[in-house]
Write a protein that holds these residues in place. Structure first.
Motif, PDB file in Angstrom:
ATOM      1  N   ARG A 237       7.267  20.044  41.557  1.00  0.00           N
ATOM      2  CA  ARG A 237       8.204  19.131  41.039  1.00  0.00           C
ATOM      3  C   ARG A 237       8.779  18.659  40.991  1.00  0.00           C
ATOM      4  O   ARG A 237       9.939  18.692  40.656  1.00  0.00           O
ATOM      5  CB  ARG A 237       8.454  18.548  42.706  1.00  0.00           C
ATOM      6  CG  ARG A 237       7.906  18.835  44.187  1.00  0.00           C
ATOM      7  CD  ARG A 237       8.070  18.579  45.163  1.00  0.00           C
ATOM      8  NE  ARG A 237       7.843  18.954  47.190  1.00  0.00           N
ATOM      9  CZ  ARG A 237       7.974  18.520  47.769  1.00  0.00           C
ATOM     10  NH1 ARG A 237       7.084  17.877  48.070  1.00  0.00           N
ATOM     11  NH2 ARG A 237       7.831  19.829  48.802  1.00  0.00           N
ATOM     12  N   ALA A 238       8.034  17.982  39.938  1.00  0.00           N
ATOM     13  CA  ALA A 238       8.204  17.149  38.403  1.00  0.00           C
ATOM     14  C   ALA A 238       8.886  18.465  37.616  1.00  0.00           C
ATOM     15  O   ALA A 238       9.805  17.713  36.651  1.00  0.00           O
ATOM     16  CB  ALA A 238       7.363  16.795  38.017  1.00  0.00           C
ATOM     17  N   ARG A 239       7.989  19.480  37.757  1.00  0.00           N
ATOM     18  CA  ARG A 239       8.929  20.650  36.270  1.00  0.00           C
ATOM     19  C   ARG A 239       9.891  21.169  37.020  1.00  0.00           C
ATOM     20  O   ARG A 239      11.040  21.401  36.211  1.00  0.00           O
ATOM     21  CB  ARG A 239       7.135  21.609  36.488  1.00  0.00           C
ATOM     22  CG  ARG A 239       7.960  22.366  34.967  1.00  0.00           C
ATOM     23  CD  ARG A 239       6.479  22.684  34.892  1.00  0.00           C
ATOM     24  NE  ARG A 239       5.556  21.670  33.922  1.00  0.00           N
ATOM     25  CZ  ARG A 239       4.412  22.648  34.264  1.00  0.00           C
ATOM     26  NH1 ARG A 239       4.030  23.495  34.727  1.00  0.00           N
ATOM     27  NH2 ARG A 239       3.420  21.428  34.223  1.00  0.00           N
ATOM     28  N   ALA A 240       9.990  21.908  38.286  1.00  0.00           N
ATOM     29  CA  ALA A 240      11.455  22.698  38.595  1.00  0.00           C
ATOM     30  C   ALA A 240      11.429  22.176  39.781  1.00  0.00           C
ATOM     31  O   ALA A 240      11.925  22.188  40.958  1.00  0.00           O
ATOM     32  CB  ALA A 240      10.543  23.777  39.108  1.00  0.00           C
ATOM     33  N   PRO A 241      12.262  20.295  40.022  1.00  0.00           N
ATOM     34  CA  PRO A 241      12.594  19.844  40.929  1.00  0.00           C
ATOM     35  C   PRO A 241      14.277  21.165  42.155  1.00  0.00           C
ATOM     36  O   PRO A 241      14.234  20.224  42.707  1.00  0.00           O
ATOM     37  CB  PRO A 241      13.957  18.463  40.344  1.00  0.00           C
ATOM     38  CG  PRO A 241      14.083  18.752  39.104  1.00  0.00           C
ATOM     39  CD  PRO A 241      12.954  19.796  38.777  1.00  0.00           C
ATOM     40  N   GLU A 242      14.809  21.407  41.242  1.00  0.00           N
ATOM     41  CA  GLU A 242      15.631  22.742  42.188  1.00  0.00           C
ATOM     42  C   GLU A 242      15.267  23.254  42.805  1.00  0.00           C
ATOM     43  O   GLU A 242      15.802  24.094  43.877  1.00  0.00           O
ATOM     44  CB  GLU A 242      16.348  22.973  41.112  1.00  0.00           C
ATOM     45  CG  GLU A 242      16.167  24.434  40.539  1.00  0.00           C
ATOM     46  CD  GLU A 242      15.288  24.380  39.498  1.00  0.00           C
ATOM     47  OE1 GLU A 242      14.761  23.201  39.080  1.00  0.00           O
ATOM     48  OE2 GLU A 242      14.074  25.018  39.122  1.00  0.00           O
ATOM     49  N   LEU A 243      13.730  24.205  42.693  1.00  0.00           N
ATOM     50  CA  LEU A 243      12.714  25.034  43.834  1.00  0.00           C
ATOM     51  C   LEU A 243      12.518  24.459  44.663  1.00  0.00           C
ATOM     52  O   LEU A 243      11.869  23.184  45.009  1.00  0.00           O
ATOM     53  CB  LEU A 243      12.331  24.639  42.766  1.00  0.00           C
ATOM     54  CG  LEU A 243      10.694  26.099  42.980  1.00  0.00           C
ATOM     55  CD1 LEU A 243      12.209  27.228  42.971  1.00  0.00           C
ATOM     56  CD2 LEU A 243       9.519  26.927  42.305  1.00  0.00           C
ATOM     57  N   VAL A 244      12.970  25.113  46.206  1.00  0.00           N
ATOM     58  CA  VAL A 244      12.851  25.335  46.586  1.00  0.00           C
ATOM     59  C   VAL A 244      10.895  25.664  47.611  1.00  0.00           C
ATOM     60  O   VAL A 244      10.956  26.465  47.764  1.00  0.00           O
ATOM     61  CB  VAL A 244      13.322  25.783  48.778  1.00  0.00           C
ATOM     62  CG1 VAL A 244      13.245  25.496  49.879  1.00  0.00           C
ATOM     63  CG2 VAL A 244      14.700  25.215  47.853  1.00  0.00           C
ATOM     64  N   VAL A 245      10.063  24.406  47.483  1.00  0.00           N
ATOM     65  CA  VAL A 245       8.504  24.730  47.195  1.00  0.00           C
ATOM     66  C   VAL A 245       8.356  23.315  48.428  1.00  0.00           C
ATOM     67  O   VAL A 245       8.675  22.727  48.450  1.00  0.00           O
ATOM     68  CB  VAL A 245       8.432  24.922  45.903  1.00  0.00           C
ATOM     69  CG1 VAL A 245       8.188  22.830  45.496  1.00  0.00           C
ATOM     70  CG2 VAL A 245       6.965  24.738  45.717  1.00  0.00           C
ATOM     71  N   ASP A 246       6.939  23.834  49.376  1.00  0.00           N
ATOM     72  CA  ASP A 246       6.889  23.316  49.957  1.00  0.00           C
ATOM     73  C   ASP A 246       4.873  23.206  50.141  1.00  0.00           C
ATOM     74  O   ASP A 246       4.399  24.669  49.673  1.00  0.00           O
ATOM     75  CB  ASP A 246       6.833  22.755  50.878  1.00  0.00           C
ATOM     76  CG  ASP A 246       6.875  21.964  51.884  1.00  0.00           C
ATOM     77  OD1 ASP A 246       6.150  20.293  51.253  1.00  0.00           O
ATOM     78  OD2 ASP A 246       6.784  21.222  53.286  1.00  0.00           O
TER      79      ASP A 246
END
Ligand code: COA
Length: 346
Positions: A237-246
């Motif tokens: 989340r810190a590295r790729a804030p735009e990514l939809v991840v959970d």
């Protein structure tokens, strides 16, 4: 049109040059003939021409349009040995070792890619994954923006093999890592997830929804293994804030909308994930094989990611059809890489 057909159609728009190191294997010969017939890549088969021709004749196949190349007598040997030596001298490789290695077809193929004489290589029908990986690492090396090499499988559900849409509406999934890193750290898991999301965009042309899998969903269990997955989520989340991840999510919470809503309410991924990141190689490798064998999904890969140029592995149990399919995915990777590099130049 089936999903596989649409992937091949995209590959056919700009056919890439793929080199197949295990050219004397009957399945590889049949795959080369199929790829060239369908026109989604050009193919060079490595091996002794007499053996390859005899194999094709025995199977009643025409090698028209397939290039044959015997590494043992290739004028490129010297250049490839030099490239290998330059890359590996610091790791203690000697000139004599480089000259020996370069004659091995899997090294020759990877060096052809490194030298830009080919756009990608697909091997592993007759070699172990570790050997294919080592040749790729030693000859092609890491991409500038990658921290490690990992792998993914394109999993096409049985319904995606026909023209009927997948019943759960998710279509194909990417599974990672199923072939390279036995015990990834949280940092490595985050990198595997980032790279696989990028592969989903490049290969499937979909917006990735990434689930970091675990035996726990959102704190339902406490264990060091669960903490590792949570830590990976934080890094990502810190590295790729735009990514939809959970994460952390159990597989049912990741894939089944009703379970996702129940176990992880408000999650942007739960119930609709299309990229599954397994916590380690045991779960990833076992998981993809179960889905392949019990659910009847088509598993394409392992496709390597993080390399400077495309190189793909195969399962030794693969069929000619599997090899041809992996060639299509590898060709799409090569296309995407060229587009990325062109965009970078602008
Ligand atoms: C991939 C694998 C072969 C690498 O093994 P290794 O012993 O580290 O190989 P090498 O020592 O020859 O590594 C070559 C270089 O690549 C590096 N490297 C190894 N794995 C890497 C990775 N995943 N990403 C980036 N670099 C890697 C090494 O650090 C080494 O760097 P160096 O030369 O600067 O020291 C090993 O991780 C492996 O066997 N994985 C499991 C593969 C497998 O059996 N899969 C079966 C399931 S299908």
């Amino acid at each position: 049109m089936t999903l596989l057909e649409s992937l091949k159609l995209r590959a056919r728009i700009r056919p890439q040059r793929i080199v197949l190191p295990e050219g004397e294997d009957g399945r590889v010969i049949a795959a080369a003939v199929q790829v060239v017939r369908e026109g989604y890549a050009t193919v060079t088969l490595l091996g002794r021409q007499s053996v390859i021709r005899a194999g094709a004749a025995e199977a009643g196949l025409s090698l028209d349009g397939v290039t044959l190349l015997d590494p043992a007598v290739s004028p490129a040997l010297e250049n490839y040995a030099r490239i290998l030596l330059e890359g590996r001298r610091a790791s203690g490789l000697t000139s004599s070792e480089a000259h020996t290695l370069v004659r091995q077809p899997i090294y020759f193929a990877a060096l052809a890619v490194a030298a830009r004489d080919a756009d990608g290589t697909v091997g592993g029908a007759a070699s172990s994954s570790a050997d294919i990986l080592r040749a790729a690492l030693h000859c092609i090396g890491l991409a500038r923006d990658a921290k490690l090499v990992s792998s993914f499988f394109v999993m096409i559900p049985p319904s995606g093999l026909t023209e009927i849409p997948a019943p759960w509406g998710n279509g194909p999934l990417l599974f990672a890592d199923c072939a390279v890193l036995p015990e990834p750290t949280a940092e490595q898991l985050a990198e595997i997830a980032r790279a696989t999301a990028e592969s989903a965009r490049a290969i499937l042309e979909v917006e990735p929804r990434v689930a970091l899998l675990s035996f726990s969903t959102k704190g339902s269990a406490q264990h060091a293994r669960v903490s590792k997955v949570r830590e990976a989520l934080k890094i990502l989340r810190a590295r790729a804030p735009e990514l939809v991840v959970d994460g952390e999510l159990q597989a049912d919470a990741a894939l089944v909308p009703a379970v996702g809503t129940h176990k992880a309410p408000g999650s942007p991924v739960a119930g609709r994930a299309n990229v599954l990141i397994f916590p380690d190689l045991d779960s990833g490798n076992i998981g993809y094989k179960l889905v392949e064998r019990l659910a009847g999904a088509l598993a394409l890969g392992p496709i390597l990611q993080g390399l400077d140029r495309p190189a793909s592995d195969l399962s030794r149990g693969c069929s000619a059809e599997d090899i041809a399919n992996v060639v299509a995915i590898t060709a799409l990777q090569a296309q995407a890489l060229k587009e990325k590099n062109t965009a970078g130049v602008r």
